[in-house]
Design a protein around this motif. Structure first.
Motif, short mmCIF file in Angstrom:
data_model
loop_
_atom_site.label_atom_id
_atom_site.label_comp_id
_atom_site.label_asym_id
_atom_site.label_seq_id
_atom_site.Cartn_x
_atom_site.Cartn_y
_atom_site.Cartn_z
N LEU A 27 0.80 -1.21 0.00
CA LEU A 27 0.00 0.00 0.00
C LEU A 27 0.84 1.27 0.00
N GLY A 28 2.15 1.14 0.20
CA GLY A 28 3.01 2.31 0.24
C GLY A 28 3.03 2.96 1.61
N LEU A 29 4.23 3.24 2.11
CA LEU A 29 4.36 3.86 3.42
C LEU A 29 4.24 5.37 3.35
N PHE A 30 4.71 5.95 2.24
CA PHE A 30 4.67 7.39 2.06
C PHE A 30 4.04 7.70 0.70
N SER A 31 3.44 8.89 0.59
CA SER A 31 2.79 9.31 -0.66
C SER A 31 1.85 8.22 -1.16
N THR A 32 0.93 7.85 -0.31
CA THR A 32 0.03 6.76 -0.65
C THR A 32 -0.83 7.07 -1.87
N GLU A 33 -1.18 8.35 -2.08
CA GLU A 33 -1.98 8.71 -3.24
C GLU A 33 -1.20 8.48 -4.53
N ARG A 34 0.08 8.84 -4.52
CA ARG A 34 0.93 8.63 -5.70
C ARG A 34 1.07 7.13 -5.99
N HIS A 35 1.20 6.35 -4.93
CA HIS A 35 1.34 4.91 -5.08
C HIS A 35 0.11 4.32 -5.77
N LEU A 36 -1.07 4.73 -5.34
CA LEU A 36 -2.30 4.23 -5.95
C LEU A 36 -2.46 4.77 -7.37
N ALA A 37 -2.11 6.02 -7.60
CA ALA A 37 -2.23 6.61 -8.94
C ALA A 37 -1.39 5.84 -9.95
N LYS A 38 -0.18 5.42 -9.55
CA LYS A 38 0.66 4.64 -10.45
C LYS A 38 0.02 3.30 -10.78
N ARG A 39 -0.57 2.67 -9.77
CA ARG A 39 -1.24 1.40 -10.02
C ARG A 39 -2.43 1.56 -10.95
N LEU A 40 -3.15 2.67 -10.82
CA LEU A 40 -4.30 2.91 -11.68
C LEU A 40 -3.88 3.19 -13.12
N LYS A 41 -2.71 3.75 -13.31
CA LYS A 41 -2.21 3.98 -14.66
C LYS A 41 -1.85 2.66 -15.33
N ASN A 42 -1.35 1.71 -14.55
CA ASN A 42 -1.01 0.39 -15.09
C ASN A 42 -2.23 -0.50 -15.25
N ASN A 43 -3.23 -0.29 -14.40
CA ASN A 43 -4.44 -1.10 -14.45
C ASN A 43 -5.62 -0.22 -14.04
N SER A 44 -6.39 0.23 -15.01
CA SER A 44 -7.50 1.14 -14.73
C SER A 44 -8.55 0.55 -13.81
N PHE A 45 -8.58 -0.77 -13.71
CA PHE A 45 -9.60 -1.45 -12.91
C PHE A 45 -9.04 -1.93 -11.57
N TYR A 46 -7.88 -1.42 -11.17
CA TYR A 46 -7.26 -1.81 -9.91
C TYR A 46 -8.26 -1.66 -8.77
N PRO A 47 -8.31 -2.62 -7.83
CA PRO A 47 -7.45 -3.81 -7.70
C PRO A 47 -7.95 -5.03 -8.46
N PHE A 48 -9.00 -4.86 -9.26
CA PHE A 48 -9.58 -5.96 -10.01
C PHE A 48 -8.87 -6.14 -11.35
N LYS A 49 -9.15 -7.25 -12.00
CA LYS A 49 -8.77 -7.48 -13.38
C LYS A 49 -10.05 -7.68 -14.18
N GLN A 50 -10.06 -7.12 -15.38
CA GLN A 50 -11.25 -7.29 -16.22
C GLN A 50 -11.16 -8.63 -16.94
N GLN A 51 -11.99 -9.56 -16.53
CA GLN A 51 -11.99 -10.89 -17.12
C GLN A 51 -12.65 -10.88 -18.49
N GLN A 52 -13.75 -10.12 -18.58
CA GLN A 52 -14.47 -9.92 -19.83
C GLN A 52 -15.28 -8.65 -19.65
N PRO A 53 -15.86 -8.11 -20.71
CA PRO A 53 -16.63 -6.87 -20.55
C PRO A 53 -17.66 -6.96 -19.45
N ASP A 54 -17.63 -6.00 -18.53
CA ASP A 54 -18.57 -5.89 -17.41
C ASP A 54 -18.42 -6.99 -16.37
N VAL A 55 -17.29 -7.69 -16.38
CA VAL A 55 -17.01 -8.71 -15.36
C VAL A 55 -15.61 -8.47 -14.81
N PHE A 56 -15.52 -8.18 -13.52
CA PHE A 56 -14.25 -7.88 -12.87
C PHE A 56 -13.99 -8.89 -11.76
#
Length: 240
Positions: A27-56
């Protein structure tokens, strides 16, 4: 500018699926917002994975697994090394022994793999542990919540939590004092997953309701927004 989702994130699970089950631990010890923002850039559906359209799909292990393991090892070392065995001629070995029991219980209860599925095609969510169904229900029972806590000095801290009926609360972002950025991240996650978002206040115009209980037309916790609108549109707008 909208976030782009890599192709491999919309076509099943990658080879590192096992590693993804531990992603909520980092989860990150410092700058937690930046840590999450980076994860969202790599995976827009974080923390889920899109298995198929409309299914996470989210598969994970509770962080109490490593916490219980650490507690068990520390208490075991205290007993083996004879540390704190006696304090002022009082037998105290039972305290690390109790800690070992608690740590072992945390380990055993956290080992089973959890799986949460958001199926918008059916309008249902499904939560299972080790393949056995724990609960399932309509989508309005799953949501992202901005939680508030404060310290002894009156400072306010916020964290984003994925909650739901009979679900184990999953912390997406640890404590942060930046309300606006935390709100933006929470709204973004809820929008991508197409679930409800709730502010830390019980009654607020900042709630975003996408799913209502069957037959419901009004909720006392929803305050109508008058003229203000939420204008931010991208995680890249975060200045952290």
């Amino acid at each position: 500018m909208a976030l782009r989702v890599p192709k491999e994130q919309t076509s099943g699970f990658p080879a590192s699926t096992v590693a993804k089950r531990f992603q909520l631990w980092a989860l990150g010890l410092f700058s937690t917002e930046r840590h999450l923002a980076k994860r969202l850039k790599n995976n827009s559906f974080y923390p889920f994975k899109q298995q198929q359209p409309d299914v996470f799909v989210l598969e994970y292990y509770l962080d109490t697994l490593w916490k219980g393991t650490l507690l068990f090892i520390v208490c075991l070392l205290l007993i083996c090394c004879g540390i704190l065995r006696q304090v002022e001629k009082q037998e105290t070995w039972c305290f690390p022994a109790y800690g070992m029991a608690v740590g072992l219980w945390l380990m055993v209860s956290s080992i089973p793999r959890r799986r949460l599925v958001l199926n918008h095609t059916r309008g249902m969510y499904h939560f299972s542990i080790r393949g056995r169904t724990v609960c399932q229900g309509p989508m309005h029972l799953v949501y992202v919540r901005l939680a508030l806590s404060s310290d002894a000095y009156g400072r306010c801290f916020f964290q984003l939590v994925l909650c739901g009926h009979k679900l184990e609360p999953l912390v997406l972002v640890q404590l942060s004092e930046r309300y606006e950025q935390m709100e933006f991240l929470g709204r973004h996650i809820a929008r991508k997953l197409n679930i409800n978002y709730f502010d830390y206040l019980a009654s607020s115009y900042r709630h975003v309701i996408r799913h209502w209980p069957l037959g419901a037309t009004f909720s006392p916790g929803i305050v109508q927004r008058k003229t203000q609108i939420y204008t931010k549109s991208s995680v890249t707008d975060l200045d952290v």
